[in-house]
Design an enzyme around this catalytic site. Structure first.
Site, PDB file in Angstrom:
ATOM      1  CB  CYS A 103     -17.635 -28.586 -38.582  1.00  0.00           C
ATOM      2  SG  CYS A 103     -18.956 -28.832 -39.788  1.00  0.00           S
ATOM      3  CD  GLU A 104     -18.230 -23.196 -43.876  1.00  0.00           C
ATOM      4  OE1 GLU A 104     -18.873 -23.263 -44.929  1.00  0.00           O
ATOM      5  OE2 GLU A 104     -17.257 -22.441 -43.728  1.00  0.00           O
ATOM      6  CG  HIS A 105     -21.511 -27.482 -42.834  1.00  0.00           C
ATOM      7  ND1 HIS A 105     -20.584 -28.338 -43.404  1.00  0.00           N
ATOM      8  CD2 HIS A 105     -21.736 -26.518 -43.758  1.00  0.00           C
ATOM      9  CE1 HIS A 105     -20.293 -27.915 -44.618  1.00  0.00           C
ATOM     10  NE2 HIS A 105     -20.965 -26.815 -44.854  1.00  0.00           N
ATOM     11  CG  HIS A 106     -23.453 -29.671 -37.728  1.00  0.00           C
ATOM     12  ND1 HIS A 106     -22.959 -30.242 -38.880  1.00  0.00           N
ATOM     13  CD2 HIS A 106     -24.785 -29.908 -37.736  1.00  0.00           C
ATOM     14  CE1 HIS A 106     -23.950 -30.806 -39.561  1.00  0.00           C
ATOM     15  NE2 HIS A 106     -25.073 -30.619 -38.886  1.00  0.00           N
TER      16      HIS A 106
ATOM     17  CG  HIS B 103     -14.905 -33.519 -39.818  1.00  0.00           C
ATOM     18  ND1 HIS B 103     -15.174 -32.334 -40.459  1.00  0.00           N
ATOM     19  CD2 HIS B 103     -13.725 -33.961 -40.344  1.00  0.00           C
ATOM     20  CE1 HIS B 103     -14.211 -32.080 -41.344  1.00  0.00           C
ATOM     21  NE2 HIS B 103     -13.327 -33.063 -41.285  1.00  0.00           N
TER      22      HIS B 103
ATOM     23  CD  GLN C 110     -10.101 -32.651 -43.264  1.00  0.00           C
ATOM     24  OE1 GLN C 110     -10.880 -32.961 -42.374  1.00  0.00           O
ATOM     25  NE2 GLN C 110      -9.225 -33.509 -43.757  1.00  0.00           N
TER      26      GLN C 110
ATOM     27  CB  CYS D 215     -20.470 -32.422 -37.415  1.00  0.00           C
ATOM     28  SG  CYS D 215     -19.310 -32.494 -38.784  1.00  0.00           S
TER      29      CYS D 215
END
Length: 223
Positions: A111-114, A180, A152, A182
């Site tokens: 996941c590119e956010h976390h 995920h 995703q 996250c």
């Protein structure tokens, strides 16, 4: 008034993607892999030290180097265009005109956010327009685009778009079902939920063809 950090957290927590392409800078490959590993190694050392970890401990000494190599060579290796799989096509000489489905392709992404894992399965299908592609190449295309900081929805689109280009047909579909971490291990900590995304091109936009594909991926596979 919200500050910028709060706004960016909201985007990340809601899994909002800013583009159908990965946000990669133009100078992303000016630095060689070894230089990237050395730079990331120092950053990981700083993170661990800031957290209060003793990097003189035998268990932690090699962690910065291991993490840096893992980022560059493994889990984010799909950022490097030189690692893109060569997907050779062949004439459909046996004139197979029905749907071909490769299901339950194991998927590991991040996941590119976390920067936490995304783990799941991809199901990919196409209808030949005169050419076919080796089955393992479909797995390799999924793996290549998964090995990036990802969202995703974007990943699903990229797999379909790449196969459409390789096979020279719009008739490609992909469904991904993934967990995920996250969501599962932080924040709401819902360990049961998974995320399903889909992208349907060409004939797969028609209800009958789409339904046939979805029926195939629900079939039990026992060997």
């Amino acid at each position: 008034m919200r500050n910028n950090d709060d706004f960016q957290d909201e985007i990340g927590n809601n899994h909002i993607s800013s583009s159908a392409n990965n946000p990669i800078r133009e100078d992303a490959f000016d630095m060689c892999d070894e230089d990237k590993i050395n730079a990331i190694k120092k950053d990981v050392e700083n993170i661990l030290k800031t957290l209060g970890m003793d990097l003189n401990d035998d268990s932690l000494k090699g962690t910065p180097n291991r993490v840096a190599k893992m980022f560059v060579k493994e889990i984010f290796g799909g950022l490097n265009p030189n690692k893109k799989p060569k997907a050779s096509t062949f004439a459909n000489s046996y004139k197979y005109g029905e749907m071909l489905v490769e299901k339950n392709i194991t998927l590991y992404s991040t996941c590119e956010h976390h920067l936490l894992p995304i783990i799941g399965r991809a199901h990919v299908a196409y209808i030949s327009n005169g050419t076919v592609v080796g089955l393992s190449k479909m797995n390799r295309i999924v793996d290549y685009y998964a090995k990036r900081p990802q969202v995703q929805e974007r990943l699903t689109m990229q797999i379909v778009q790449e196969l459409q280009k390789v096979l020279e047909t719009d008739d490609v579909a992909c469904v991904i079902d993934a967990k995920h971490l996250c969501v599962n291990s932080r924040g709401i900590r819902d360990i049961e939920s998974s995320t399903v995304t889909s992208e349907f091109g060409g004939k797969f936009k028609e209800e009958k063809t789409r339904r046939e594909f979805l029926d195939y991926i629900r079939l039990e596979t026992n060997f």
